[in-house]
Scaffold this motif. Structure first.
Motif, PDB file in Angstrom:
ATOM      1  N   ARG A 115      12.959   5.776  19.225  1.00 15.22           N
ATOM      2  CA  ARG A 115      13.395   4.787  18.781  1.00 15.22           C
ATOM      3  C   ARG A 115      12.689   3.890  17.886  1.00 15.22           C
ATOM      4  O   ARG A 115      13.719   2.822  17.723  1.00 15.22           O
ATOM      5  CB  ARG A 115      13.997   4.462  19.798  1.00 15.22           C
ATOM      6  CG  ARG A 115      15.486   5.477  20.719  1.00 15.22           C
ATOM      7  CD  ARG A 115      16.826   4.756  20.525  1.00 15.22           C
ATOM      8  NE  ARG A 115      16.770   3.439  21.303  1.00 15.22           N
ATOM      9  CZ  ARG A 115      17.859   3.684  22.943  1.00 15.22           C
ATOM     10  NH1 ARG A 115      17.521   5.085  23.048  1.00 15.22           N
ATOM     11  NH2 ARG A 115      17.314   3.129  23.421  1.00 15.22           N
ATOM     12  N   LEU A 116      11.077   3.831  18.275  1.00 16.89           N
ATOM     13  CA  LEU A 116      10.089   3.470  17.911  1.00 16.89           C
ATOM     14  C   LEU A 116       9.793   3.291  16.484  1.00 16.89           C
ATOM     15  O   LEU A 116      10.379   4.487  15.701  1.00 16.89           O
ATOM     16  CB  LEU A 116       9.098   3.137  18.074  1.00 16.89           C
ATOM     17  CG  LEU A 116       8.871   3.198  19.804  1.00 16.89           C
ATOM     18  CD1 LEU A 116       7.209   3.717  20.091  1.00 16.89           C
ATOM     19  CD2 LEU A 116       9.414   1.749  20.053  1.00 16.89           C
ATOM     20  N   TRP A 117       9.607   2.073  15.760  1.00 17.27           N
ATOM     21  CA  TRP A 117       9.806   2.622  14.142  1.00 17.27           C
ATOM     22  C   TRP A 117       8.655   4.007  13.200  1.00 17.27           C
ATOM     23  O   TRP A 117       7.672   3.817  14.457  1.00 17.27           O
ATOM     24  CB  TRP A 117       9.680   1.814  13.359  1.00 17.27           C
ATOM     25  CG  TRP A 117      10.263   0.919  13.153  1.00 17.27           C
ATOM     26  CD1 TRP A 117      10.882  -0.851  13.634  1.00 17.27           C
ATOM     27  CD2 TRP A 117      11.650   0.786  12.173  1.00 17.27           C
ATOM     28  NE1 TRP A 117      11.884  -1.017  13.435  1.00 17.27           N
ATOM     29  CE2 TRP A 117      12.717  -0.203  12.400  1.00 17.27           C
ATOM     30  CE3 TRP A 117      12.428   2.008  11.054  1.00 17.27           C
ATOM     31  CZ2 TRP A 117      13.803  -0.423  11.464  1.00 17.27           C
ATOM     32  CZ3 TRP A 117      13.506   1.612  10.315  1.00 17.27           C
ATOM     33  CH2 TRP A 117      13.931   0.434  10.545  1.00 17.27           C
ATOM     34  N   HIS A 118       8.830   4.858  13.107  1.00 22.70           N
ATOM     35  CA  HIS A 118       7.630   6.107  12.533  1.00 22.70           C
ATOM     36  C   HIS A 118       8.436   6.574  11.605  1.00 22.70           C
ATOM     37  O   HIS A 118       9.193   6.622  10.634  1.00 22.70           O
ATOM     38  CB  HIS A 118       8.106   6.806  13.839  1.00 22.70           C
ATOM     39  CG  HIS A 118       8.276   7.473  13.361  1.00 22.70           C
ATOM     40  ND1 HIS A 118       9.787   7.170  14.246  1.00 22.70           N
ATOM     41  CD2 HIS A 118       9.098   9.427  13.257  1.00 22.70           C
ATOM     42  CE1 HIS A 118      11.008   8.393  14.176  1.00 22.70           C
ATOM     43  NE2 HIS A 118      10.556   8.954  14.038  1.00 22.70           N
ATOM     44  N   SER A 119       6.684   6.966  10.826  1.00 22.48           N
ATOM     45  CA  SER A 119       7.375   7.707   9.850  1.00 22.48           C
ATOM     46  C   SER A 119       6.074   9.739  10.233  1.00 22.48           C
ATOM     47  O   SER A 119       5.730   9.765  10.835  1.00 22.48           O
ATOM     48  CB  SER A 119       5.935   7.635   8.652  1.00 22.48           C
ATOM     49  OG  SER A 119       6.185   8.494   6.980  1.00 22.48           O
ATOM     50  N   ASP A 120       7.807  10.635   9.732  1.00 22.73           N
ATOM     51  CA  ASP A 120       7.494  12.108  10.157  1.00 22.73           C
ATOM     52  C   ASP A 120       5.860  12.991   9.662  1.00 22.73           C
ATOM     53  O   ASP A 120       5.996  12.382   8.852  1.00 22.73           O
ATOM     54  CB  ASP A 120       8.659  12.975  10.045  1.00 22.73           C
ATOM     55  CG  ASP A 120       9.512  12.574  10.590  1.00 22.73           C
ATOM     56  OD1 ASP A 120       9.858  11.858  11.645  1.00 22.73           O
ATOM     57  OD2 ASP A 120      10.892  12.237   9.727  1.00 22.73           O
ATOM     58  N   SER A 121       6.048  12.766  11.371  1.00 25.11           N
ATOM     59  CA  SER A 121       4.273  13.869  10.825  1.00 25.11           C
ATOM     60  C   SER A 121       3.086  12.654  10.908  1.00 25.11           C
ATOM     61  O   SER A 121       2.208  13.666  10.165  1.00 25.11           O
ATOM     62  CB  SER A 121       4.703  15.168   9.992  1.00 25.11           C
ATOM     63  OG  SER A 121       5.777  15.854  10.754  1.00 25.11           O
ATOM     64  N   SER A 122       2.983  12.044  10.732  1.00 23.64           N
ATOM     65  CA  SER A 122       1.746  10.621   9.734  1.00 23.64           C
ATOM     66  C   SER A 122       0.862  11.539  11.043  1.00 23.64           C
ATOM     67  O   SER A 122      -0.386  10.928  10.748  1.00 23.64           O
ATOM     68  CB  SER A 122       2.219   9.256  10.460  1.00 23.64           C
ATOM     69  OG  SER A 122       2.265   8.778  11.461  1.00 23.64           O
ATOM     70  N   LEU A 215       2.836   2.906   7.968  1.00 21.70           N
ATOM     71  CA  LEU A 215       2.894   2.391   8.912  1.00 21.70           C
ATOM     72  C   LEU A 215       3.349   2.997  10.149  1.00 21.70           C
ATOM     73  O   LEU A 215       4.520   4.466   9.588  1.00 21.70           O
ATOM     74  CB  LEU A 215       3.410   1.562   9.265  1.00 21.70           C
ATOM     75  CG  LEU A 215       2.820   0.095   8.530  1.00 21.70           C
ATOM     76  CD1 LEU A 215       3.513  -1.416   8.937  1.00 21.70           C
ATOM     77  CD2 LEU A 215       1.441  -0.604   9.843  1.00 21.70           C
ATOM     78  N   ALA A 216       3.389   3.771  11.187  1.00 19.71           N
ATOM     79  CA  ALA A 216       4.459   4.285  12.350  1.00 19.71           C
ATOM     80  C   ALA A 216       3.693   4.003  13.969  1.00 19.71           C
ATOM     81  O   ALA A 216       2.475   3.082  13.714  1.00 19.71           O
ATOM     82  CB  ALA A 216       3.952   5.443  11.860  1.00 19.71           C
ATOM     83  N   SER A 217       5.229   3.817  14.417  1.00 18.94           N
ATOM     84  CA  SER A 217       4.359   3.399  15.476  1.00 18.94           C
ATOM     85  C   SER A 217       2.783   4.293  16.710  1.00 18.94           C
ATOM     86  O   SER A 217       2.421   4.265  17.694  1.00 18.94           O
ATOM     87  CB  SER A 217       5.349   3.256  16.820  1.00 18.94           C
ATOM     88  OG  SER A 217       5.870   5.002  16.562  1.00 18.94           O
TER      89      SER A 217
END
Ligand SMILES: [Fe+2]
Length: 296
Positions: A115-122, A215-217
């Motif tokens: 539910r938090l902003w993220h980019s997969d597998s960062s 960026l990502a959480s």
């Protein structure tokens, strides 16, 4: 039939989030068709396809047009608990018997991190290129996925903030993102598995050449900065990047396939009634290098 790609909202977001049609992508593609889709991804960052009746096998075959698939092993499920194959990330609220997970289920609580902003597998040394999410069962309402354009986020930063971001390196880990929602219940083994990795804060897209904020959480530190200062700074950047004008919110229909470029976007899940079933299958195309290897 020929492939057609257009902006979903040509007035407010002409360069972000497209809808593709004219092709049955559950069937094998020609190299030319795959190249056209990749070009569309470079332009729009997110592509929506409706009514693509994927099996897992066909979804894997389609995804492999764009690179190698990541292994799907970051969801706290033991081998016995896996519902799906090794290359299909289980984005569902179901256990191995297809029942909805209990409210207190550790896996369910861990998954709320999406539910938090993220980019997969960062949080992987070599992070993901594309994610491809196929809707198999959807709840009666809610459960949208939202996408933010990180190229627009970079382009619209104030010059002094841009200069401050230049050359910065962050550490990403699922420990950092889960900590934000109060989930800290990790075993020693998981803490080792989730050890932070370094990524540049500004990245350059390998094919379009465009710069974006990465960026990502999952980002919890900036190398060389005190942690509270880093987190306050990253929080401000995420707030800037996710202003509504940079965001497309996808309302799912069954058999939608949405593919997004993790190198140029962030996304987050939106809530829905957790007593209803939601079953989404994700394939993830691995990137080729760490962002640390790209030229500064
Ligand atoms: Fe995700």
């Amino acid at each position: 039939m020929t492939l057609s790609i257009r902006a979903i909202d040509p007035v407010s977001r002409p360069f972000f989030a497209g809808v593709a049609s004219g092709l049955d992508i559950t069937k094998p593609l020609t190299p030319e068709q795959a190249a056209q889709i990749e070009k569309g991804m470079d332009q729009y960052g997110v592509l929506v396809w409706h009514d693509q009746r994927f099996t897992d096998e066909a979804q894997m075959a389609f995804s492999r047009n764009f690179g190698e698939l990541e292994l799907a092993t970051n969801n706290l499920r033991t081998e016995k608990e896996q519902r799906l194959g090794a290359h299909i990330a289980d984005i569902s609220n179901l256990d191995s018997k297809e029942n909805v997970l209990a409210r207190e289920s550790r896996r369910r609580l861990f998954s709320l991190g999406t539910r938090l902003w993220h980019s997969d597998s960062s949080f992987k040394t070599v992070p993901a290129k594309y994610s491809l999410l196929s809707a198999r069962i959807i709840p009666s309402k809610g459960g949208n996925t939202e996408f933010a354009d990180m190229r627009a986020a970079y382009d619209t930063l104030d010059d002094d903030i841009k200069a401050q971001c230049e050359g910065l390196v962050c550490e990403h880990s699922q420990l950092f993102s889960r900590e934000q929602i109060g989930f800290g219940d990790f075993t020693d083994e998981e803490r080792v598995q989730f050890a932070p990795v370094r990524q540049r804060l500004i990245r350059r897209h390998p094919s379009s050449g465009r710069r974006s904020l990465y960026l990502a959480s999952h980002a919890g530190t900036i190398v060389g900065w005190p942690i509270p200062e880093a987190r306050a700074f990253l929080r401000d950047l995420i707030e800037h990047a996710t202003q509504r004008q940079f965001v497309y919110s996808h309302q799912w229909s069954v058999f939608d396939l949405v593919m997004w470029d993790n190198q140029a976007t962030m996304h987050r899940a939106r809530p829905f009634d957790m007593s209803e079933k939601r079953d989404m299958h994700r394939t993830t195309v691995a990137g080729l290098t760490s962002t640390m290897e790209q030229a500064a």
